[in-house]
Motif scaffolding. Sequence first.
Motif, mmCIF file in Angstrom:
data_model
loop_
_atom_site.group_PDB
_atom_site.id
_atom_site.type_symbol
_atom_site.label_atom_id
_atom_site.label_comp_id
_atom_site.label_asym_id
_atom_site.label_seq_id
_atom_site.Cartn_x
_atom_site.Cartn_y
_atom_site.Cartn_z
ATOM 1 N N GLY A 63 0.788 -1.230 0.000
ATOM 2 C CA GLY A 63 0.000 0.000 0.000
ATOM 3 C C GLY A 63 0.816 1.274 0.000
ATOM 4 N N THR A 64 2.094 1.196 0.315
ATOM 5 C CA THR A 64 2.962 2.381 0.286
ATOM 6 C C THR A 64 3.848 2.409 -0.950
ATOM 7 O OG1 THR A 64 4.750 1.316 1.528
ATOM 8 C CG2 THR A 64 3.029 2.421 2.802
ATOM 9 N N ALA A 65 3.712 1.389 -1.797
ATOM 10 C CA ALA A 65 4.513 1.312 -3.028
ATOM 11 C C ALA A 65 6.005 1.358 -2.732
ATOM 12 C CB ALA A 65 4.121 2.417 -4.007
ATOM 13 N N LYS A 66 6.431 0.581 -1.742
ATOM 14 C CA LYS A 66 7.861 0.518 -1.449
ATOM 15 C C LYS A 66 8.621 -0.050 -2.637
ATOM 16 C CE LYS A 66 7.783 0.094 3.589
ATOM 17 N NZ LYS A 66 7.819 -0.864 4.695
ATOM 18 N N VAL A 232 -5.165 -6.317 0.168
ATOM 19 C CA VAL A 232 -6.145 -6.683 1.196
ATOM 20 C C VAL A 232 -5.539 -7.680 2.177
ATOM 21 C CG1 VAL A 232 -8.376 -7.771 1.620
ATOM 22 C CG2 VAL A 232 -8.107 -6.173 -0.298
ATOM 23 N N ASP A 233 -4.808 -8.660 1.671
ATOM 24 C CA ASP A 233 -4.185 -9.641 2.565
ATOM 25 C C ASP A 233 -3.124 -8.997 3.448
ATOM 26 O OD1 ASP A 233 -5.744 -11.726 1.682
ATOM 27 O OD2 ASP A 233 -4.314 -12.385 0.152
ATOM 28 N N GLU A 234 -2.399 -8.023 2.917
ATOM 29 C CA GLU A 234 -1.387 -7.337 3.715
ATOM 30 C C GLU A 234 -2.026 -6.679 4.934
ATOM 31 O OE1 GLU A 234 2.151 -4.949 2.178
ATOM 32 O OE2 GLU A 234 0.704 -3.328 2.555
ATOM 33 N N ILE A 235 -3.152 -6.026 4.726
ATOM 34 C CA ILE A 235 -3.817 -5.339 5.833
ATOM 35 C C ILE A 235 -4.492 -6.345 6.756
ATOM 36 C CG2 ILE A 235 -5.577 -3.622 6.403
ATOM 37 C CD1 ILE A 235 -4.904 -2.395 3.595
ATOM 38 N N ARG A 236 -5.037 -7.400 6.195
ATOM 39 C CA ARG A 236 -5.669 -8.440 7.020
ATOM 40 C C ARG A 236 -4.641 -9.034 7.994
ATOM 41 N NH1 ARG A 236 -7.867 -11.291 3.192
ATOM 42 N NH2 ARG A 236 -10.030 -10.584 3.397
ATOM 43 N N ARG A 237 -3.423 -9.262 7.531
ATOM 44 C CA ARG A 237 -2.375 -9.815 8.396
ATOM 45 C C ARG A 237 -2.020 -8.848 9.516
ATOM 46 N NH1 ARG A 237 -0.229 -11.573 3.381
ATOM 47 N NH2 ARG A 237 1.165 -9.753 3.349
ATOM 48 N N LEU A 238 -1.935 -7.560 9.196
ATOM 49 C CA LEU A 238 -1.595 -6.567 10.215
ATOM 50 C C LEU A 238 -2.679 -6.481 11.282
ATOM 51 C CD1 LEU A 238 -0.245 -3.792 7.834
ATOM 52 C CD2 LEU A 238 1.114 -5.048 9.502
ATOM 53 N N LEU A 239 -3.936 -6.499 10.852
ATOM 54 C CA LEU A 239 -5.033 -6.454 11.817
ATOM 55 C C LEU A 239 -5.057 -7.710 12.679
ATOM 56 C CD1 LEU A 239 -7.818 -4.985 9.493
ATOM 57 C CD2 LEU A 239 -6.532 -3.767 11.256
ATOM 58 N N PRO A 245 -7.038 -0.704 13.651
ATOM 59 C CA PRO A 245 -7.283 -0.192 12.299
ATOM 60 C C PRO A 245 -7.007 1.295 12.129
ATOM 61 C CG PRO A 245 -9.351 -0.711 13.418
ATOM 62 C CD PRO A 245 -8.258 -1.273 14.264
ATOM 63 N N HIS A 246 -7.027 2.054 13.224
ATOM 64 C CA HIS A 246 -6.775 3.488 13.130
ATOM 65 C C HIS A 246 -5.397 3.855 13.674
ATOM 66 C CE1 HIS A 246 -10.893 4.055 11.903
ATOM 67 N NE2 HIS A 246 -11.334 3.451 12.996
ATOM 68 N N ALA A 247 -4.520 2.880 13.824
ATOM 69 C CA ALA A 247 -3.181 3.139 14.340
ATOM 70 C C ALA A 247 -2.365 3.946 13.338
ATOM 71 C CB ALA A 247 -2.474 1.815 14.630
ATOM 72 N N PRO A 248 -1.381 4.707 13.827
ATOM 73 C CA PRO A 248 -0.478 5.388 12.896
ATOM 74 C C PRO A 248 0.103 4.394 11.890
ATOM 75 C CG PRO A 248 -0.088 6.165 15.119
ATOM 76 C CD PRO A 248 -1.063 5.017 15.240
ATOM 77 N N GLY A 249 0.038 4.749 10.638
ATOM 78 C CA GLY A 249 0.451 3.851 9.563
ATOM 79 C C GLY A 249 -0.752 3.331 8.817
ATOM 80 N N LEU A 250 -1.703 2.760 9.546
ATOM 81 C CA LEU A 250 -2.907 2.229 8.900
ATOM 82 C C LEU A 250 -3.945 3.309 8.636
ATOM 83 C CD1 LEU A 250 -3.627 -1.259 10.528
ATOM 84 C CD2 LEU A 250 -2.338 -0.684 8.484
ATOM 85 N N ASP A 251 -3.672 4.533 9.058
ATOM 86 C CA ASP A 251 -4.619 5.617 8.819
ATOM 87 C C ASP A 251 -4.374 6.307 7.482
ATOM 88 O OD1 ASP A 251 -2.197 6.691 9.534
ATOM 89 O OD2 ASP A 251 -2.989 8.096 11.014
ATOM 90 N N GLY A 252 -3.494 5.736 6.656
ATOM 91 C CA GLY A 252 -3.179 6.345 5.368
ATOM 92 C C GLY A 252 -4.110 5.891 4.262
ATOM 93 N N VAL A 253 -3.991 6.544 3.116
ATOM 94 C CA VAL A 253 -4.813 6.217 1.951
ATOM 95 C C VAL A 253 -4.561 4.764 1.538
ATOM 96 C CG1 VAL A 253 -5.204 6.730 -0.487
ATOM 97 C CG2 VAL A 253 -4.879 8.584 1.148
ATOM 98 N N GLY A 254 -5.609 4.064 1.203
ATOM 99 C CA GLY A 254 -5.518 2.664 0.813
ATOM 100 C C GLY A 254 -5.731 1.758 1.999
ATOM 101 N N TYR A 255 -4.933 1.933 3.025
ATOM 102 C CA TYR A 255 -5.087 1.136 4.242
ATOM 103 C C TYR A 255 -6.404 1.464 4.939
ATOM 104 C CZ TYR A 255 -0.295 -0.288 3.558
ATOM 105 O OH TYR A 255 0.847 -0.827 3.014
#
Length: 341
Positions: A63-66, A232-239, A245-255
């Motif tokens: 989601g950050t296009a690293k 979607v799977d990347e965010i599912r794993r983090l959650l 869900p509103h933690a710093p990092g996940l509050d960005g566009v896409g996430y």
Amino acid sequence: MRNAEFQGRVVGLSSVTSLPLTPVLVGPTAVGKTAVVAAWAECEPVTVVSADARQVYRGLDIGTAKPSGALLARVPHLGLDVVDPGERYSAGRFARDAAQWLGQIRGAGRQPVVVGGTGLYVRALAEGLFHEPPLDPARRERLRAWAGELTPARLAHWAARLDRRFAGGGRQRAGRAIEVALLTGRGLSWWQEQARETGAMRPWYIQLTLPRDVLHRRIAQRVDEMLAVGLVDEIRRLLAAGVPPHAPGLDGVGYREVAAMLAGQLPERELREAIVVATRRYAKRQETWFRNQLRREQGAGSRPVELWTLDATESPDELAHRIHQRWTVLTAPGSPLPAPR
């Protein structure tokens, strides 16, 4: 029209200074910054300092296009994967970290290039941060009540009377100048000038731009690619790992949009369009910031800035070639700008 000669807009040429001249590649998301710096690395050994407020987070990759692993193996990057999601990472902390990274890169005999779309990070590194001194809350409230009754013209008048180097602006800027001057005994411009003494570099801004329709197509293509490779799977794993869900990092566009979909707050069929629209709005905010902030001096005492705007519809190889040529001119012994140390 292609032209290898410098056609950028020069906002000012700095006088001799001890701060190293450093290229800073900026522009909105999806404009092609990574591709250009990758092509630039074919011309000379560069190391990237990432000025991206989302790429500092570990695990936020798609989601950050690293940059890809292949690119990272070829072009070193600093500023990626610095903290875990949920931890706050400020512009001030970035400026302190990045100042050390710049020194390490130069010490290794490589050319640092700051790359990113987070304007506040770039400014903090180049200009330093203004740390407002403690202001008495009660007196501050009384001043704000008084200022609220004044017209914008009267506010500007008092701001200029209290700070002879007041650079102008709207109600908020004038009100702040008045508060700082009356509550600290020194003008806002004085505090800003002190902050700029902490700047770690003298920036040469290279701003990539695209026509709006072209940028929108690139944004849509990037969103499609992110969803296809597992956003979607990347965010599912983090959650699932316990990151709120509103933690710093996940509050960005896409996430933010994916988290809402996983929580049942956004229909899955609307996810793609929601991310595209949010990314377009974010890109517009970035363009507005760079247009308004890089093209003028940042108040009294700031260092003049050299800014080169390039049309990113050209190929990354062509853009990198032009940038490398111009950088060679800027750092040559006969250049009007001194070479970086």
